[in-house]
Design an enzyme around this catalytic site. Structure first.
Site, PDB file in Angstrom:
ATOM      1  N   CYS A  20       9.088  -1.002   4.688  1.00 10.79           N
ATOM      2  CA  CYS A  20       7.921  -0.258   5.141  1.00 10.79           C
ATOM      3  C   CYS A  20       8.361   0.715   6.224  1.00 10.79           C
ATOM      4  O   CYS A  20       9.129   0.350   7.113  1.00 10.79           O
ATOM      5  CB  CYS A  20       6.897  -1.243   5.703  1.00 10.79           C
ATOM      6  SG  CYS A  20       5.394  -0.452   6.302  1.00 10.79           S
ATOM      7  N   HIS A  30      -2.268  -1.398   3.412  1.00 11.27           N
ATOM      8  CA  HIS A  30      -2.288  -0.609   4.648  1.00 11.27           C
ATOM      9  C   HIS A  30      -3.688  -0.068   4.927  1.00 11.27           C
ATOM     10  O   HIS A  30      -4.143  -0.047   6.066  1.00 11.27           O
ATOM     11  CB  HIS A  30      -1.358   0.609   4.532  1.00 11.27           C
ATOM     12  CG  HIS A  30       0.057   0.354   4.953  1.00 11.27           C
ATOM     13  ND1 HIS A  30       0.395  -0.061   6.222  1.00 11.27           N
ATOM     14  CD2 HIS A  30       1.236   0.467   4.277  1.00 11.27           C
ATOM     15  CE1 HIS A  30       1.719  -0.183   6.298  1.00 11.27           C
ATOM     16  NE2 HIS A  30       2.254   0.122   5.136  1.00 11.27           N
ATOM     17  N   HIS A  33       1.024  -2.238  -1.922  1.00  6.64           N
ATOM     18  CA  HIS A  33       1.491  -2.172  -0.527  1.00  6.64           C
ATOM     19  C   HIS A  33       0.668  -1.138   0.253  1.00  6.64           C
ATOM     20  O   HIS A  33       0.211  -1.402   1.366  1.00  6.64           O
ATOM     21  CB  HIS A  33       2.991  -1.822  -0.533  1.00  6.64           C
ATOM     22  CG  HIS A  33       3.624  -1.699   0.819  1.00  6.64           C
ATOM     23  ND1 HIS A  33       4.610  -2.551   1.265  1.00  6.64           N
ATOM     24  CD2 HIS A  33       3.423  -0.803   1.824  1.00  6.64           C
ATOM     25  CE1 HIS A  33       4.975  -2.187   2.491  1.00  6.64           C
ATOM     26  NE2 HIS A  33       4.275  -1.124   2.855  1.00  6.64           N
ATOM     27  N   GLU A  34       0.466   0.034  -0.354  1.00  9.42           N
ATOM     28  CA  GLU A  34      -0.291   1.096   0.332  1.00  9.42           C
ATOM     29  C   GLU A  34      -1.773   0.718   0.452  1.00  9.42           C
ATOM     30  O   GLU A  34      -2.397   0.959   1.486  1.00  9.42           O
ATOM     31  CB  GLU A  34      -0.144   2.434  -0.399  1.00  9.42           C
ATOM     32  CG  GLU A  34       1.281   2.972  -0.507  1.00  9.42           C
ATOM     33  CD  GLU A  34       2.067   2.910   0.789  1.00  9.42           C
ATOM     34  OE1 GLU A  34       1.461   3.101   1.868  1.00  9.42           O
ATOM     35  OE2 GLU A  34       3.277   2.640   0.739  1.00  9.42           O
TER      36      GLU A  34
HETATM   37 ZN    ZN Z   1       4.205   0.125   4.499  1.00  8.24          ZN
END
Ligand code: ZN
Length: 193
Positions: free
Chosen positions: A109, A155, A151-152
Site C-alpha cells: 500500500c 480505503h 483494497h481501494e
Molecule cells: Zn492502499
C-alpha cells in the site's frame, strides 16, 4: 500535478469517504492529479483518502503483462482490452462478491511504504461504479484486478489492508507498522508547530 501521499497514522486514512454527487471540472482535475500521483509512486491503485480527501473515488491502473488476460474481466458485460480503459477512475463503487472462496495475495500500500503482507479476499467479484461523467459501469473480474478493487474500496471506507491480515501475518510486521505511525505523527506535529 503530483499530490502528497498520506501515510499510516494520518486520521484521514480512517475516514469513510462521502459519496460523490457533483461531476464537474474540479473532480476531473482531481482525478487527473490522482493518476499522476499513482504513476509517480508506481502504484496500481490510489484512493482519495491517500491524497487527503475523504470522498468515494479511487483510480486504478493495471494491465496484464505479456498481453494476456489474467484477470478474466468483463467491462460493462463484455471483454474490452484493459489498455483501452486504463487508467480507470472509479467513483461511488459497490462490490458484489461472486465467489465464496477467498484466496491469498501479498499486498502492499502506498500509505505503508515497504510493508507487504498476505491478505485473503474473494477472488471473483463484480463492481458497480460511476465514471467522471456520472455514467454507471460494471467490472466483473478475478485475480489481481479483483484484489486491487477490493483494497481501494476498503480505503474509501476507512479500512486498511492491515485490518484484514491474519494475526500470524500481522505479528512480524507490527514493529515496522508502529514505527511508521510514530514517524507520521512526528511529521504532523512538526507541520503544526
Ligand atoms: Zn492502499
Amino acid at each position: 500535478m503530483e499530490l502528497r501521499v498520506t501515510k499510516y497514522g494520518e486520521p484521514i486514512l480512517r475516514k469513510k469517504g462521502k459519496e460523490v454527487a457533483v461531476f464537474d471540472k474540479e473532480l476531473d482535475n482531481f482525478a487527473s492529479d490522482m493518476v499522476d500521483t499513482m504513476r509517480e509512486a508506481e502504484g496500481i491503485g490510489l484512493a482519495a483518502q491517500q491524497v487527503g480527501r475523504a470522498i468515494q473515488m479511487c483510480v486504478i491502473e493495471l494491465i496484464p503483462v505479456n498481453g494476456g488476460d489474467e484477470f478474466n474481466h468483463k467491462y460493462d458485460g463484455s471483454f474490452v482490452p484493459l489498455d483501452l480503459i486504463m487508467p480507470l477512475v472509479v467513483i461511488n463503487p459497490k462490490i458484489i462478491p461472486l465467489s465464496e472462496l477467498e484466496t491469498p495475495y501479498e499486498e502492499g500500500c502506498l500509505s505503508f511504504p515497504d510493508i507487504h503482507g498476505e491478505v485473503f479476499r474473494p477472488d471473483h467479484i463484480k463492481v458497480e461504479f460511476q465514471d467522471l461523467q456520472g455514467h454507471l459501469h460494471t467490472m466483473e473480474c478475478e485475480g489481481l484486478l479483483s484484489k486491487c478493487f477490493q483494497h481501494e474500496y476498503d480505503h474509501l471506507h476507512g479500512v486498511l489492508y492491515i485490518d484484514r491480515m491474519k494475526k500470524s501475518e500481522l505479528a512480524p510486521l507490527q514493529m515496522e507498522i508502529n514505527r511508521l505511525k510514530r514517524v507520521t505523527k512526528q511529521n504532523i506535529k512538526k507541520k503544526k508547530g
